[in-house]
Structure formats: structure tokens, C-alpha cells
Design a protein around this motif. Structure first.
Motif, short mmCIF file in Angstrom:
data_model
loop_
_atom_site.label_atom_id
_atom_site.label_comp_id
_atom_site.label_asym_id
_atom_site.label_seq_id
_atom_site.Cartn_x
_atom_site.Cartn_y
_atom_site.Cartn_z
N ASP A 98 0.96 -1.22 -0.04
CA ASP A 98 0.10 0.11 0.18
C ASP A 98 0.91 1.27 -0.06
N GLU A 99 0.42 2.28 -0.92
CA GLU A 99 1.24 3.17 -0.85
C GLU A 99 0.41 4.58 -1.09
N ASN A 100 0.91 5.83 -0.83
CA ASN A 100 0.44 7.23 -1.06
C ASN A 100 -0.05 7.39 -2.53
N CYS A 101 -1.34 7.75 -2.79
CA CYS A 101 -1.75 7.75 -4.19
C CYS A 101 -1.02 8.93 -4.95
N SER A 102 -0.44 9.81 -4.31
CA SER A 102 0.13 10.88 -4.97
C SER A 102 1.64 10.50 -5.66
N ASP A 103 2.07 9.36 -5.09
CA ASP A 103 3.69 8.92 -5.73
C ASP A 103 3.59 8.59 -7.10
N LYS A 104 4.76 8.72 -7.70
CA LYS A 104 4.90 8.59 -8.95
C LYS A 104 5.25 7.35 -9.42
N ASN A 105 4.58 6.45 -10.23
CA ASN A 105 5.05 5.14 -10.63
C ASN A 105 4.68 4.67 -11.98
N TYR A 106 5.16 3.54 -12.46
CA TYR A 106 5.00 2.98 -13.67
C TYR A 106 3.39 2.36 -13.37
N PHE A 107 2.79 1.91 -14.41
CA PHE A 107 1.53 1.46 -14.18
C PHE A 107 0.96 0.46 -15.39
N VAL A 108 0.13 -0.60 -15.12
CA VAL A 108 -0.14 -1.42 -15.93
C VAL A 108 -1.75 -1.21 -16.27
N CYS A 109 -2.14 -1.06 -17.43
CA CYS A 109 -3.55 -1.34 -18.22
C CYS A 109 -4.05 -2.64 -18.53
N GLN A 110 -5.25 -2.56 -18.56
CA GLN A 110 -5.82 -4.05 -19.00
C GLN A 110 -6.76 -3.71 -20.31
N GLU A 111 -6.54 -4.54 -21.24
CA GLU A 111 -7.69 -4.53 -22.19
C GLU A 111 -8.43 -5.68 -22.19
N LEU A 112 -9.70 -5.74 -22.24
CA LEU A 112 -10.40 -6.83 -21.71
C LEU A 112 -11.15 -7.66 -23.15
N ARG A 113 -11.18 -8.75 -23.05
CA ARG A 113 -11.90 -9.47 -24.28
C ARG A 113 -13.25 -9.75 -24.05
N CYS A 114 -13.94 -9.75 -22.68
CA CYS A 114 -15.34 -10.02 -22.72
C CYS A 114 -15.83 -8.66 -22.76
#
Length: 429
Positions: free
Chosen positions: A120-136
Motif C-alpha cells: 500500500d502506498e500514497n496515491c500521489s506517488d509517481k509510479n509506472y502502471f499496468v493497463c488492461q484491455e479486456l476481451r469480454c
């Protein structure tokens, strides 16, 4: 946990593609909220992890620390964007602890560490991120079931009457062929063996027969059905409706065309959908010693029929000689009586006798009253002959007595009507 991340910007990311979902690892450092907006705009939101297989698959493409689609909602951890509680977690030891070096008590967002554990981390921190593209999607299961995302694909949970990988096949039911044929299940669907007068994939079409247009028009078969060319006075898909004509209501009412037919407003004495029924009166009871003959347009005892009375030989008719059946089902009033010719009307005779008797009694009473008044007058006149009475100076006793009685007699006659009235008042009392 506190850590320092150097912000490095990359133009492109590394995608991981499975049969049902595509993970897009974005090597651009952003806050959690910025990452969520980007993934929601470009794809289907931040990556959700539902089981260990998805966790392992995602670990193979994430390089470094990255935001995933998990955040705090109330007192629980939920999938971001859906507010559903997480069904799987992979927390690092001692996490979540809601404790950072600079941000104590404000760690409401989740990042996946390089160890692939969650923190768990502070939401204002800067990070990479992972998006998802669904098939359903809404149509993945042909709107006949629910779609579930899997690591290596998806699964359709089909509704009762459907089957197949995408619920593309229909099972045979009682109504599959519209109850117009028999259904056979095949590998990729079904087949309807239609009955004689029907055709189509589901026997939905009707072939032209002698009765398709209710014998009121001609039938033409089309690709997806048929068409009725109705005769002049009929209309509707099967010529089932009748147009108003002069005889629709049997000339006994007025006809009004409606959307699906017509309506007859019947004249008095008639009723029914087409005014085909006639009001009927109860059986007429004939008077004694008489004969009855009934006749009418619709027959005896029906509306407008007239019954005529005739007395038997030796009798004479008194009262109405006929009665008519009315629109509301009742006969006109009649008081017909057949009496023997020459017979005494006892009722009338009694009335005359009572009248004559009453008059005789009244005259007798008046006569008695007059007689008593006259006698009283005579007694008063005779009293004038008494020697002790002073003698009249103008006229004789005899003339005075006669004058006095004449005056009394006139008074009596003048008051006879009043006496008669007084007698009636006494009788009433």
C-alpha cells in the motif's frame, strides 16, 4: 514502506497478450489517479488481478514497481472502478500497514513491487502502471450468457436454452419451432422439421391455404410469410375484420368502423353484436271468456307484435281490445274484461243505490227540521191571541200571525243550503 523512485519517461510500453485480456505495461511515471484516468481513457482501466495465474502472468511483463487496479474503498480493498472487494491478494510481509516515512496514514493505493508482491502506498506517488484491455464484451456471449475473464481466455456461462463456446447454439424447446414442427439439435445449432402448412428456420411462416385469409380474399406466399388481398368489405392481415355496410347491423342499427373491426349501435328493441336478436315479451295472459290472436314482423311475443282480444259468443268486451310488445320487453297496459250480454253491473247498481239512499236520508232530515221550525212559528203566533197581551194598533192578530209565519217560512227556505251544510259537518264529525 518508503522508497525513492527516479522518474524516467518512456514513449512505449511492453504488452502482455492472452486470449481474453491484454496487459499494457506503461513505463511512464504517474500518480495513481493519473494512471487510472489514462488507462480508463485508452483501455479498460488499471489491471485487475483475480487469481494466482493472472498474478504470475502479469509478473512476467512488469519491470520495476507499478500501480495496479486496487485501492481503498471504505474499510476494504476493492478493484478500482468497480468498488467490488478484491477476491485475491498478494501482499508483501507486513503489508498493508498504511505507514510511510513521509505520509503516515495516507496509503490508500496499491503498487506491485519488483518482487511482485503488493504494497500500500500514497496515491500521489509517481509510479509506472499496468493497463488492461479486456476481451469480454457485451456481445462476446451473444447476449445469451455472462462472460468471465480467464488467464488464457474467457468463458461463457450460457443461459438455460443456449450452449457453445459463445452461447451461439440454441437448444430445442417446446417453442423453438413455434409449436409448428419438431426440433432436432445439431452440432452447431438445431433444425426444425415444419408441419405441412408452415416453413422457415423456426416454422415462423405460414403457407397459403384455403382458410388463410378466412375465405374473404386471395393469399400470396412471400419470402418471409404471406399476404392476403382482401375482398371489398373485409380488411386485416388475414381479412379477419369486416367493414361497415348497409347490412352489417341487419338494418336494425348504425355501424361504426373500429381499428380491429366494427361496432353496432342497435335500435330500440334489438340487441347483439350485429343487432341480430329481437326483444321478447313474456307470454300474454288472456282475459277470461276471450280469445287472443298475436301477430308481428318477428313473430308472436316479439318486439312490435300486437295481440288482439275477442270475447266468446254471449259476452261483450269492455276495455282495451289489444296490447303491443314494447322495446323494453313488456306489453302495453290493458284492462280488458268480457262480460255476459245483459248482465247487471252489480258494482254500478250498488253505487246508485247508495247515492239515492243518502239523498233520501238528507231530504228526510231537512223535512223534519222545516216542520219543527214551522211548528215553533205557529206556537209563537198563537201566543199573540192571549187576552193579557196588548192589542196591536195597526193590524189584526190574524194578519200579524200570518205575516210572522210567512217571514219565518221564507227564512227557513233561504237557510236550507246552510242546514244541509251543517248536516254534512255533523256527519263528518
Amino acid at each position: 514502506m518508503w522508497k525513492h523512485i527516479t522518474t524516467i519517461l518512456f514513449i512505449s510500453g511492453y504488452p502482455y497478450i492472452s486470449e481474453s485480456v491484454t496487459y499494457k505495461f506503461q513505463k511512464t511515471a504517474k500518480s495513481f489517479e493519473e494512471s487510472k484516468v489514462y488507462c480508463t481513457t485508452k483501455f479498460d482501466g488499471l489491471a485487475h488481478i483475480y487469481n494466482a495465474e493472472q498474478q504470475q502472468a502479469l509478473s512476467r511483463v512488469v519491470d520495476g514497481t507499478a500501480w495496479i487496479g486496487v485501492s481503498k474503498c471504505g474499510g476494504n480493498w476493492c478493484y478500482t472502478g468497480s468498488n467490488r472487494r478484491v477476491s485475491y491478494t498478494n501482499w508483501a510481509a507486513g503489508e498493508p500497514n498504511n505507514h510511510g516515512f513521509f505520509t503516515n496514514g495516507e496509503e490508500y493505493c496499491v503498487e506491485m513491487l519488483s518482487s511482485h508482491k503488493w504494497n500500500d502506498e500514497n496515491c500521489s506517488d509517481k509510479n509506472y502502471f499496468v493497463c488492461q484491455e479486456l476481451r469480454c464484451t457485451a456481445t462476446t456471449c451473444n447476449r445469451r450468457g455472462t462472460c468471465s475473464e480467464l488467464v488464457n481466455g474467457f468463458k461463457c456461462n450460457c443461459e438455460r436454452d443456449y450452449y457453445g463456446d459463445k452461447c451461439e447454439n440454441v437448444r430445442c424447446t417446446a417453442t423453438t419451432c413455434n409449436r409448428r414442427g419438431t426440433c432436432s439439435e445439431l452440432v452447431n445449432g438445431f433444425k426444425c422439421n415444419c408441419e405441412r402448412d408452415y416453413y422457415g428456420d423456426k416454422c415462423e411462416n405460414v403457407r397459403c391455404t384455403a382458410t388463410t385469409c378466412n375465405r374473404r380474399g386471395t393469399c400470396s406466399e412471400l419470402v418471409n410469410g404471406f399476404k392476403c388481398n382482401c375482398e371489398r368489405d373485409y380488411y386485416g392481415d388475414k381479412c379477419e375484420n369486416v367493414r361497415c355496410t348497409a347490412t352489417t347491423c341487419n338494418r336494425r342499427g348504425t355501424c361504426s368502423d373500429l381499428v380491429n373491426g366494427f361496432k353496432c349501435i342497435c335500435d330500440r328493441g334489438y340487441y347483439g353484436d350485429k343487432c341480430e336478436n329481437v326483444k321478447i315479451c313474456p307470454h300474454l295472459v288472456k282475459p277470461n271468456n276471450s280469445a287472443v290472436k298475436c301477430d308481428g314482423l318477428h313473430g308472436e311475443n316479439y318486439f312490435q307484435s300486437v295481440c288482439t282480444f275477442t270475447c266468446n259468443q254471449g259476452f261483450i268486451l269492455k276495455g282495451n281490445n289489444s296490447s303491443t310488445c314494447q322495446a323494453f320487453g313488456l306489453w302495453t297496459t290493458y284492462n280488458t274484461v268480457c262480460r255476459v250480454k245483459g248482465a247487471v253491473n252489480h258494482h254500478k247498481l250498488i253505487t246508485i243505490l247508495i247515492t239515492v239512499g243518502a239523498g233520501a236520508v238528507i231530504l228526510s232530515i231537512i223535512s223534519v227540521i222545516i216542520w219543527r221550525r214551522w211548528r215553533s212559528c205557529q206556537e209563537q203566533a198563537n201566543s199573540t191571541n192571549d187576552p193579557s197581551s196588548p192589542a196591536p194598533q195597526v193590524m189584526s192578530i190574524s194578519s200579524s200571525s200570518e205575516l210572522y209565519c210567512d217571514m219565518q217560512w221564507d227564512t227557513i227556505y233561504d237557510n236550507v243550503p246552510n242546514l244541509y251544510q251543517d248536516l254534512n259537518v255533523k256527519r263528518m264529525k
